[in-house]
Write a protein that holds these residues in place. Structure first.
Motif, PDB file in Angstrom:
ATOM      1  N   ASN A 101       0.818  -1.211   0.000  1.00 33.92           N
ATOM      2  CA  ASN A 101       0.000   0.000   0.000  1.00 33.92           C
ATOM      3  C   ASN A 101       0.855   1.267   0.000  1.00 33.92           C
ATOM      4  N   CYS A 102       1.881   1.294  -0.853  1.00 34.05           N
ATOM      5  CA  CYS A 102       2.803   2.428  -0.929  1.00 34.05           C
ATOM      6  C   CYS A 102       2.706   3.096  -2.296  1.00 34.05           C
ATOM      7  N   ASP A 103       2.913   4.391  -2.337  1.00 36.23           N
ATOM      8  CA  ASP A 103       2.982   5.118  -3.595  1.00 36.23           C
ATOM      9  C   ASP A 103       4.414   5.020  -4.109  1.00 36.23           C
ATOM     10  N   LEU A 104       4.613   4.224  -5.147  1.00 34.47           N
ATOM     11  CA  LEU A 104       5.938   4.029  -5.724  1.00 34.47           C
ATOM     12  C   LEU A 104       6.048   4.724  -7.080  1.00 34.47           C
ATOM     13  N   SER A 105       5.174   5.691  -7.343  1.00 36.82           N
ATOM     14  CA  SER A 105       5.228   6.382  -8.634  1.00 36.82           C
ATOM     15  C   SER A 105       6.559   7.102  -8.777  1.00 36.82           C
ATOM     16  N   GLY A 106       7.172   6.934  -9.930  1.00 34.43           N
ATOM     17  CA  GLY A 106       8.441   7.596 -10.206  1.00 34.43           C
ATOM     18  C   GLY A 106       9.649   6.958  -9.542  1.00 34.43           C
ATOM     19  N   VAL A 107       9.490   5.798  -8.909  1.00 35.98           N
ATOM     20  CA  VAL A 107      10.615   5.134  -8.249  1.00 35.98           C
ATOM     21  C   VAL A 107      11.552   4.564  -9.305  1.00 35.98           C
ATOM     22  N   ALA A 108      12.841   4.776  -9.126  1.00 36.27           N
ATOM     23  CA  ALA A 108      13.851   4.220 -10.031  1.00 36.27           C
ATOM     24  C   ALA A 108      14.623   3.138  -9.287  1.00 36.27           C
ATOM     25  N   ILE A 109      14.697   1.953  -9.879  1.00 36.22           N
ATOM     26  CA  ILE A 109      15.436   0.839  -9.297  1.00 36.22           C
ATOM     27  C   ILE A 109      16.550   0.495 -10.280  1.00 36.22           C
ATOM     28  N   SER A 110      17.804   0.531  -9.815  1.00 36.59           N
ATOM     29  CA  SER A 110      18.910   0.215 -10.715  1.00 36.59           C
ATOM     30  C   SER A 110      19.977  -0.584  -9.986  1.00 36.59           C
ATOM     31  N   ASN A 111      20.639  -1.462 -10.750  1.00 40.35           N
ATOM     32  CA  ASN A 111      21.716  -2.300 -10.226  1.00 40.35           C
ATOM     33  C   ASN A 111      21.294  -3.093  -8.991  1.00 40.35           C
ATOM     34  N   CYS A 112      20.090  -3.650  -9.025  1.00 43.61           N
ATOM     35  CA  CYS A 112      19.567  -4.413  -7.891  1.00 43.61           C
ATOM     36  C   CYS A 112      19.293  -5.854  -8.311  1.00 43.61           C
ATOM     37  N   ASN A 113      19.450  -6.774  -7.379  1.00 39.90           N
ATOM     38  CA  ASN A 113      19.100  -8.167  -7.590  1.00 39.90           C
ATOM     39  C   ASN A 113      17.597  -8.290  -7.384  1.00 39.90           C
ATOM     40  N   LEU A 114      16.873  -8.596  -8.446  1.00 36.49           N
ATOM     41  CA  LEU A 114      15.415  -8.692  -8.380  1.00 36.49           C
ATOM     42  C   LEU A 114      14.914 -10.128  -8.405  1.00 36.49           C
ATOM     43  N   ALA A 115      15.817 -11.105  -8.245  1.00 38.80           N
ATOM     44  CA  ALA A 115      15.425 -12.515  -8.289  1.00 38.80           C
ATOM     45  C   ALA A 115      14.359 -12.801  -7.236  1.00 38.80           C
ATOM     46  N   GLY A 116      13.238 -13.338  -7.685  1.00 40.47           N
ATOM     47  CA  GLY A 116      12.157 -13.701  -6.768  1.00 40.47           C
ATOM     48  C   GLY A 116      11.260 -12.537  -6.380  1.00 40.47           C
ATOM     49  N   THR A 117      11.572 -11.325  -6.848  1.00 40.72           N
ATOM     50  CA  THR A 117      10.759 -10.151  -6.526  1.00 40.72           C
ATOM     51  C   THR A 117       9.459 -10.199  -7.321  1.00 40.72           C
ATOM     52  N   THR A 118       8.349  -9.942  -6.644  1.00 37.48           N
ATOM     53  CA  THR A 118       7.054  -9.925  -7.324  1.00 37.48           C
ATOM     54  C   THR A 118       6.380  -8.572  -7.154  1.00 37.48           C
ATOM     55  N   ILE A 119       5.572  -8.244  -8.133  1.00 39.44           N
ATOM     56  CA  ILE A 119       4.683  -7.080  -8.046  1.00 39.44           C
ATOM     57  C   ILE A 119       3.279  -7.622  -8.267  1.00 39.44           C
ATOM     58  N   ASN A 120       2.441  -7.473  -7.278  1.00 44.30           N
ATOM     59  CA  ASN A 120       1.076  -8.002  -7.326  1.00 44.30           C
ATOM     60  C   ASN A 120       1.066  -9.472  -7.742  1.00 44.30           C
ATOM     61  N   GLY A 121       2.025 -10.239  -7.220  1.00 43.26           N
ATOM     62  CA  GLY A 121       2.081 -11.677  -7.454  1.00 43.26           C
ATOM     63  C   GLY A 121       2.767 -12.095  -8.740  1.00 43.26           C
ATOM     64  N   ILE A 122       3.217 -11.144  -9.553  1.00 43.52           N
ATOM     65  CA  ILE A 122       3.875 -11.469 -10.819  1.00 43.52           C
ATOM     66  C   ILE A 122       5.370 -11.240 -10.660  1.00 43.52           C
ATOM     67  N   LEU A 123       6.174 -12.243 -11.052  1.00 45.68           N
ATOM     68  CA  LEU A 123       7.624 -12.108 -10.947  1.00 45.68           C
ATOM     69  C   LEU A 123       8.119 -10.965 -11.833  1.00 45.68           C
ATOM     70  N   VAL A 124       8.932 -10.090 -11.270  1.00 44.94           N
ATOM     71  CA  VAL A 124       9.493  -8.967 -12.018  1.00 44.94           C
ATOM     72  C   VAL A 124      10.331  -9.480 -13.178  1.00 44.94           C
ATOM     73  N   GLU A 125      11.054 -10.569 -12.970  1.00 45.79           N
ATOM     74  CA  GLU A 125      11.862 -11.157 -14.044  1.00 45.79           C
ATOM     75  C   GLU A 125      10.982 -11.513 -15.244  1.00 45.79           C
ATOM     76  N   ASP A 126       9.787 -12.060 -14.992  1.00 47.65           N
ATOM     77  CA  ASP A 126       8.866 -12.396 -16.079  1.00 47.65           C
ATOM     78  C   ASP A 126       8.345 -11.131 -16.762  1.00 47.65           C
ATOM     79  N   LEU A 127       8.058 -10.117 -15.984  1.00 46.30           N
ATOM     80  CA  LEU A 127       7.603  -8.853 -16.556  1.00 46.30           C
ATOM     81  C   LEU A 127       8.665  -8.250 -17.468  1.00 46.30           C
ATOM     82  N   LEU A 128       9.917  -8.298 -17.025  1.00 44.91           N
ATOM     83  CA  LEU A 128      11.004  -7.735 -17.816  1.00 44.91           C
ATOM     84  C   LEU A 128      11.229  -8.545 -19.096  1.00 44.91           C
TER      85      LEU A 128
END
Length: 133
Positions: A101-128
Protein backbone atom coordinates in the motif's frame (compact mmCIF):
# COMPACT_ATOMS: atom_id res chain seq x y z
CA UNK A 1 18.21 3.45 38.52
CA UNK A 2 18.13 7.25 38.87
CA UNK A 3 15.36 9.27 37.17
CA UNK A 4 16.52 12.62 35.78
CA UNK A 5 13.91 15.03 34.43
CA UNK A 6 14.91 17.77 32.00
CA UNK A 7 11.87 19.97 31.39
CA UNK A 8 11.46 23.23 29.47
CA UNK A 9 15.18 23.96 29.15
CA UNK A 10 17.94 24.04 26.55
CA UNK A 11 20.74 21.56 27.16
CA UNK A 12 23.48 19.94 25.15
CA UNK A 13 24.15 16.43 26.37
CA UNK A 14 27.31 14.40 25.85
CA UNK A 15 26.33 10.89 26.82
CA UNK A 16 28.89 8.06 26.79
CA UNK A 17 28.69 4.48 27.99
CA UNK A 18 25.24 5.09 29.44
CA UNK A 19 22.17 2.90 29.74
CA UNK A 20 19.09 4.97 28.93
CA UNK A 21 16.68 2.05 28.56
CA UNK A 22 12.97 2.88 28.62
CA UNK A 23 13.64 6.62 28.55
CA UNK A 24 11.04 8.93 27.01
CA UNK A 25 11.66 12.06 24.97
CA UNK A 26 8.58 14.12 24.06
CA UNK A 27 8.20 17.48 22.33
CA UNK A 28 11.94 17.98 21.94
CA UNK A 29 14.29 19.44 19.36
CA UNK A 30 17.07 16.96 18.56
CA UNK A 31 18.40 18.67 15.42
CA UNK A 32 21.98 17.60 14.76
CA UNK A 33 21.74 14.65 17.18
CA UNK A 34 24.41 12.03 16.46
CA UNK A 35 24.30 8.49 17.76
CA UNK A 36 27.15 6.04 17.22
CA UNK A 37 27.60 2.46 18.41
CA UNK A 38 24.20 2.38 20.11
CA UNK A 39 21.65 -0.34 20.75
CA UNK A 40 18.16 0.95 20.09
CA UNK A 41 16.10 -2.24 19.84
CA UNK A 42 12.37 -1.70 20.28
CA UNK A 43 12.85 2.05 19.79
CA UNK A 44 9.77 3.87 18.52
CA UNK A 45 9.70 7.27 16.84
CA UNK A 46 6.30 8.80 16.07
CA UNK A 47 4.97 12.20 14.98
CA UNK A 48 8.52 13.27 14.07
CA UNK A 49 10.17 15.31 11.35
CA UNK A 50 13.10 13.14 10.27
CA UNK A 51 13.99 15.11 7.13
CA UNK A 52 17.59 14.53 6.06
CA UNK A 53 17.89 11.56 8.44
CA UNK A 54 20.80 9.28 7.55
CA UNK A 55 20.97 5.73 8.83
CA UNK A 56 24.24 4.00 7.95
CA UNK A 57 25.67 0.57 8.86
CA UNK A 58 22.55 -0.25 10.85
CA UNK A 59 20.85 -3.60 11.39
CA UNK A 60 17.12 -3.08 10.85
CA UNK A 61 15.93 -6.70 10.83
CA UNK A 62 12.33 -6.86 11.99
CA UNK A 63 11.85 -3.10 11.59
CA UNK A 64 8.29 -1.95 10.84
CA UNK A 65 8.37 1.29 8.88
CA UNK A 66 4.90 2.62 8.14
CA UNK A 67 2.78 5.72 7.58
CA UNK A 68 5.80 7.59 6.20
CA UNK A 69 5.28 10.83 4.33
CA UNK A 70 3.77 14.22 4.82
CA UNK A 71 0.98 14.66 7.37
CA UNK A 72 -2.31 13.24 6.04
CA UNK A 73 -5.47 15.25 5.51
CA UNK A 74 -7.02 16.00 8.90
CA UNK A 75 -3.63 16.32 10.63
CA UNK A 76 -2.95 19.82 12.06
CA UNK A 77 0.17 20.18 9.86
CA UNK A 78 -1.50 18.98 6.64
CA UNK A 79 -0.67 21.08 3.57
CA UNK A 80 -2.39 20.05 0.33
CA UNK A 81 0.31 21.78 -1.73
CA UNK A 82 3.30 20.26 0.06
CA UNK A 83 5.45 17.68 -1.74
CA UNK A 84 7.80 15.32 0.04
CA UNK A 85 11.38 15.14 -1.14
CA UNK A 86 12.31 11.67 -2.42
CA UNK A 87 13.91 9.02 -0.24
CA UNK A 88 17.12 7.24 -1.23
CA UNK A 89 17.92 3.61 -0.42
CA UNK A 90 21.45 2.55 -1.33
CA UNK A 91 23.43 -0.62 -0.57
CA UNK A 92 20.52 -2.06 1.45
CA UNK A 93 19.79 -5.71 2.06
CA UNK A 94 16.01 -5.89 1.69
CA UNK A 95 15.64 -9.58 0.73
CA UNK A 96 12.33 -10.99 1.92
CA UNK A 97 10.96 -7.55 2.78
CA UNK A 98 7.39 -6.48 2.00
CA UNK A 99 6.18 -3.20 0.50
CA UNK A 100 2.41 -2.82 0.83
CA UNK A 101 0.00 0.00 0.00
CA UNK A 102 2.80 2.43 -0.93
CA UNK A 103 2.98 5.12 -3.59
CA UNK A 104 5.94 4.03 -5.72
CA UNK A 105 5.23 6.38 -8.63
CA UNK A 106 8.44 7.60 -10.21
CA UNK A 107 10.62 5.13 -8.25
CA UNK A 108 13.85 4.22 -10.03
CA UNK A 109 15.44 0.84 -9.30
CA UNK A 110 18.91 0.21 -10.72
CA UNK A 111 21.72 -2.30 -10.23
CA UNK A 112 19.57 -4.41 -7.89
CA UNK A 113 19.10 -8.17 -7.59
CA UNK A 114 15.41 -8.69 -8.38
CA UNK A 115 15.42 -12.51 -8.29
CA UNK A 116 12.16 -13.70 -6.77
CA UNK A 117 10.76 -10.15 -6.53
CA UNK A 118 7.05 -9.93 -7.32
CA UNK A 119 4.68 -7.08 -8.05
CA UNK A 120 1.08 -8.00 -7.33
CA UNK A 121 2.08 -11.68 -7.45
CA UNK A 122 3.88 -11.47 -10.82
CA UNK A 123 7.62 -12.11 -10.95
CA UNK A 124 9.49 -8.97 -12.02
CA UNK A 125 11.86 -11.16 -14.04
CA UNK A 126 8.87 -12.40 -16.08
CA UNK A 127 7.60 -8.85 -16.56
CA UNK A 128 11.00 -7.73 -17.82
CA UNK A 129 11.29 -10.72 -20.18
CA UNK A 130 7.83 -9.99 -21.60
CA UNK A 131 8.71 -6.31 -22.02
CA UNK A 132 11.96 -7.02 -23.85
CA UNK A 133 10.41 -9.45 -26.40
Amino acid sequence: MELIEIINTAKQLNVREAMLENSTIKTACLNGLQMNDVSATNMKISDANLSDLEICYAQLGGAYIHSIGLPPEGHPNYDANARQRPLKFEDCYLAGSTVTNCDLSGVAISNCNLAGTTINGILVEDLLKAYHK
